[in-house]
Motif scaffolding. Sequence first.
Motif, PDB file in Angstrom:
ATOM      1  N   TYR A 237      28.304 -42.870  14.016  1.00 39.21           N
ATOM      2  CA  TYR A 237      27.149 -43.319  13.249  1.00 39.21           C
ATOM      3  C   TYR A 237      26.606 -42.180  12.393  1.00 39.21           C
ATOM      4  CZ  TYR A 237      22.627 -45.475  12.246  1.00 39.21           C
ATOM      5  OH  TYR A 237      21.527 -46.006  11.621  1.00 39.21           O
ATOM      6  N   VAL A 238      26.737 -40.948  12.897  1.00 43.60           N
ATOM      7  CA  VAL A 238      26.274 -39.756  12.188  1.00 43.60           C
ATOM      8  C   VAL A 238      27.438 -38.776  12.078  1.00 43.60           C
ATOM      9  CG1 VAL A 238      24.701 -37.776  12.236  1.00 43.60           C
ATOM     10  CG2 VAL A 238      23.908 -40.019  13.027  1.00 43.60           C
ATOM     11  N   VAL A 239      27.620 -38.193  10.894  1.00 37.97           N
ATOM     12  CA  VAL A 239      28.614 -37.131  10.721  1.00 37.97           C
ATOM     13  C   VAL A 239      27.943 -35.932  10.056  1.00 37.97           C
ATOM     14  CG1 VAL A 239      30.600 -38.684  10.558  1.00 37.97           C
ATOM     15  CG2 VAL A 239      29.378 -38.033   8.476  1.00 37.97           C
ATOM     16  N   ASP A 240      28.525 -34.771  10.269  1.00 40.45           N
ATOM     17  CA  ASP A 240      28.088 -33.565   9.563  1.00 40.45           C
ATOM     18  C   ASP A 240      29.313 -32.715   9.267  1.00 40.45           C
ATOM     19  OD1 ASP A 240      28.764 -32.304  11.936  1.00 40.45           O
ATOM     20  OD2 ASP A 240      26.786 -31.475  12.329  1.00 40.45           O
ATOM     21  N   LEU A 241      29.094 -31.476   8.892  1.00 36.66           N
ATOM     22  CA  LEU A 241      30.217 -30.643   8.477  1.00 36.66           C
ATOM     23  C   LEU A 241      31.102 -30.200   9.631  1.00 36.66           C
ATOM     24  CD1 LEU A 241      28.915 -27.056   7.575  1.00 36.66           C
ATOM     25  CD2 LEU A 241      27.820 -28.610   9.182  1.00 36.66           C
ATOM     26  N   GLU A 249      34.048 -35.037  -4.500  1.00 38.06           N
ATOM     27  CA  GLU A 249      32.704 -35.509  -4.839  1.00 38.06           C
ATOM     28  C   GLU A 249      32.367 -36.821  -4.152  1.00 38.06           C
ATOM     29  OE1 GLU A 249      30.044 -36.517  -8.828  1.00 38.06           O
ATOM     30  OE2 GLU A 249      31.969 -35.497  -9.006  1.00 38.06           O
ATOM     31  N   GLN A 250      33.342 -37.684  -3.966  1.00 37.43           N
ATOM     32  CA  GLN A 250      33.122 -38.988  -3.356  1.00 37.43           C
ATOM     33  C   GLN A 250      34.008 -39.213  -2.129  1.00 37.43           C
ATOM     34  OE1 GLN A 250      30.765 -41.143  -4.379  1.00 37.43           O
ATOM     35  NE2 GLN A 250      30.140 -39.726  -5.995  1.00 37.43           N
ATOM     36  N   THR A 251      34.545 -38.150  -1.554  1.00 39.24           N
ATOM     37  CA  THR A 251      35.485 -38.324  -0.452  1.00 39.24           C
ATOM     38  C   THR A 251      35.192 -37.377   0.711  1.00 39.24           C
ATOM     39  OG1 THR A 251      37.044 -36.733  -1.406  1.00 39.24           O
ATOM     40  CG2 THR A 251      37.335 -39.061  -2.000  1.00 39.24           C
ATOM     41  N   TYR A 252      35.589 -37.813   1.887  1.00 40.37           N
ATOM     42  CA  TYR A 252      35.492 -36.970   3.075  1.00 40.37           C
ATOM     43  C   TYR A 252      36.469 -37.500   4.111  1.00 40.37           C
ATOM     44  CZ  TYR A 252      32.728 -40.756   5.138  1.00 40.37           C
ATOM     45  OH  TYR A 252      32.304 -41.970   5.620  1.00 40.37           O
ATOM     46  N   THR A 253      36.803 -36.671   5.078  1.00 37.68           N
ATOM     47  CA  THR A 253      37.650 -37.084   6.198  1.00 37.68           C
ATOM     48  C   THR A 253      36.932 -36.783   7.502  1.00 37.68           C
ATOM     49  OG1 THR A 253      38.775 -34.936   6.258  1.00 37.68           O
ATOM     50  CG2 THR A 253      39.797 -36.682   4.927  1.00 37.68           C
ATOM     51  N   ILE A 254      37.157 -37.652   8.487  1.00 38.52           N
ATOM     52  CA  ILE A 254      36.523 -37.485   9.797  1.00 38.52           C
ATOM     53  C   ILE A 254      37.551 -36.961  10.781  1.00 38.52           C
ATOM     54  CG2 ILE A 254      35.350 -38.692  11.688  1.00 38.52           C
ATOM     55  CD1 ILE A 254      34.293 -40.676   9.687  1.00 38.52           C
ATOM     56  N   ARG A 255      37.119 -36.110  11.673  1.00 41.81           N
ATOM     57  CA  ARG A 255      38.004 -35.590  12.714  1.00 41.81           C
ATOM     58  C   ARG A 255      38.660 -36.736  13.470  1.00 41.81           C
ATOM     59  NH1 ARG A 255      36.155 -29.999  15.152  1.00 41.81           N
ATOM     60  NH2 ARG A 255      37.865 -30.539  16.551  1.00 41.81           N
ATOM     61  N   THR A 256      39.784 -36.448  14.072  1.00 40.22           N
ATOM     62  CA  THR A 256      40.502 -37.491  14.806  1.00 40.22           C
ATOM     63  C   THR A 256      40.337 -37.368  16.316  1.00 40.22           C
ATOM     64  OG1 THR A 256      42.524 -36.151  14.766  1.00 40.22           O
ATOM     65  CG2 THR A 256      42.226 -37.752  12.982  1.00 40.22           C
ATOM     66  N   ASP A 257      39.782 -36.239  16.787  1.00 39.18           N
ATOM     67  CA  ASP A 257      39.574 -36.101  18.227  1.00 39.18           C
ATOM     68  C   ASP A 257      38.136 -36.494  18.567  1.00 39.18           C
ATOM     69  OD1 ASP A 257      38.124 -33.977  17.247  1.00 39.18           O
ATOM     70  OD2 ASP A 257      39.294 -32.420  18.244  1.00 39.18           O
ATOM     71  N   ALA A 258      37.776 -36.386  19.851  1.00 36.47           N
ATOM     72  CA  ALA A 258      36.451 -36.820  20.294  1.00 36.47           C
ATOM     73  C   ALA A 258      35.334 -35.954  19.739  1.00 36.47           C
ATOM     74  CB  ALA A 258      36.392 -36.833  21.827  1.00 36.47           C
ATOM     75  N   LYS A 260      34.528 -35.555  16.922  1.00 38.00           N
ATOM     76  CA  LYS A 260      33.887 -36.205  15.774  1.00 38.00           C
ATOM     77  C   LYS A 260      32.522 -36.766  16.138  1.00 38.00           C
ATOM     78  CE  LYS A 260      36.223 -40.745  16.258  1.00 38.00           C
ATOM     79  NZ  LYS A 260      37.178 -41.660  15.589  1.00 38.00           N
ATOM     80  N   PHE A 261      32.214 -36.805  17.442  1.00 34.89           N
ATOM     81  CA  PHE A 261      30.910 -37.270  17.896  1.00 34.89           C
ATOM     82  C   PHE A 261      29.928 -36.125  18.138  1.00 34.89           C
ATOM     83  CE2 PHE A 261      33.896 -40.604  19.227  1.00 34.89           C
ATOM     84  CZ  PHE A 261      33.327 -41.679  18.554  1.00 34.89           C
ATOM     85  N   GLU A 262      30.327 -34.911  17.826  1.00 31.22           N
ATOM     86  CA  GLU A 262      29.464 -33.752  18.005  1.00 31.22           C
ATOM     87  C   GLU A 262      28.741 -33.398  16.700  1.00 31.22           C
ATOM     88  OE1 GLU A 262      32.191 -31.335  21.306  1.00 31.22           O
ATOM     89  OE2 GLU A 262      32.033 -30.602  19.250  1.00 31.22           O
ATOM     90  N   ASN A 263      27.691 -32.587  16.843  1.00 34.97           N
ATOM     91  CA  ASN A 263      27.065 -31.923  15.710  1.00 34.97           C
ATOM     92  C   ASN A 263      27.538 -30.482  15.654  1.00 34.97           C
ATOM     93  OD1 ASN A 263      25.424 -34.126  14.883  1.00 34.97           O
ATOM     94  ND2 ASN A 263      23.998 -33.669  16.553  1.00 34.97           N
ATOM     95  N   TRP A 264      27.334 -29.856  14.493  1.00 36.16           N
ATOM     96  CA  TRP A 264      27.786 -28.468  14.349  1.00 36.16           C
ATOM     97  C   TRP A 264      26.992 -27.515  15.245  1.00 36.16           C
ATOM     98  CZ3 TRP A 264      25.354 -23.984  12.556  1.00 36.16           C
ATOM     99  CH2 TRP A 264      26.214 -22.902  12.330  1.00 36.16           C
TER     100      TRP A 264
END
Length: 391
Positions: A237-241, A249-258, A260-264
């Motif tokens: 639901y929430v992503v960060d760096l 400019e209009q693209t990003y990728t999400i981590r594939t491991d767990a 991806k649910f963490e914050n920095w």
Amino acid sequence: MLSNKDIARLRAETDGVQHVIHFNNAGSALPPNVVRDTVIDYWKQESLLGGYEIQAQRANELDETYYSLARLINAQKEEIAIVENATSAWNAAFQAIDWQEGDEIICNRPDYASNYLAYLHHPKKPKVKVIPTTASGDEDLEAFEKMINSRTKLVSITHIPTNSGHVAPAEQIGSICRSRNILFLLDACQSVGQYPVDVEKIKCDMLSATGRKYLRAPRGTGFLYVRKEILPQLTPYVVDLHSATWTGEQTYTIRTDARKFENWEGNRANQLGLKAAADYAHAIGLEAIWHRIQALALEVRKGFRQMPHVHCHDEGSLLAGIVSFTVSGHSAAQVQQYLLKEGINVSWNGTPNTYLDMTAKGLSEIVRVCVHYYNTEEEVSKLLELLQKLK
């Protein structure tokens, strides 16, 4: 099994037992000295060398926290995310599901308030069904199977509730969910650290846990397990760096491991404290811990049965270390304060914590005696003697 010599050693490794009889382990357990010292040592280094710098120096050790947690529940390190508490872990999983209008959730009667509130608060307003209980207080598995239909999106079970020693049959529920290809989220907030949790045996897809309770880790720690086969289905639901990479400019990728649910950002000192606690529990052995906790809780319940003015409210064929009770003529808060003055920590909670279960039992509040392996039979005896006097 833990011998008397083992118990003496474990108590010697926990300074807190010299100051208080602690039966509030389902709230926040006394940490072993190694956990305390690990946190303080890291914080001292951070204060002298800088937060980013000490993190870089101890990066491998910090990364090993994922292995320690995974080993504790028979998972893989890529299936673990470290967060600040069990509710954050649970919500990270729950909010990542692709909810649609008409979806249904099946939960159990002792479900925790924060979980049920999330069902009610969700904008898609999923329908919630509650598994009925048998005469013994167990989840009715035959009725549960009949509740599953094409709209069932999630089965969400609180393994051990906050208001009693009930243990839900997670392994049987997991087998049913896996056979029907239904997502299974297990709230293991009270079970990790006291029960031998094995995600392969339970067959849960997601599991949330805290550090501060039976695992004896610092407050402000928790973790989420997500089965690797399920990870691609869940969108945070929430992503960060940290959880995602900005690629254009209009693209990003999400981590594939767990992760991806963490914050920095996170508390690295507490993270190492969490690792130390997981390693400590693993070294003792969860089967031995579970056996010890059950034995002490049985002594408490036996003692309560000898007191007509003390009423135990635990239900189910399998009971854990949380013993819930009331005392005739005294409020839960009065009982807590009475014992606190005698050097014994207990806690209490009311209807809003587990509304469905408390109302079904006709209760408005209960007191909790939550034993751990470092407690002793002598401490249990003192508790019973004091409650015998409270007439």
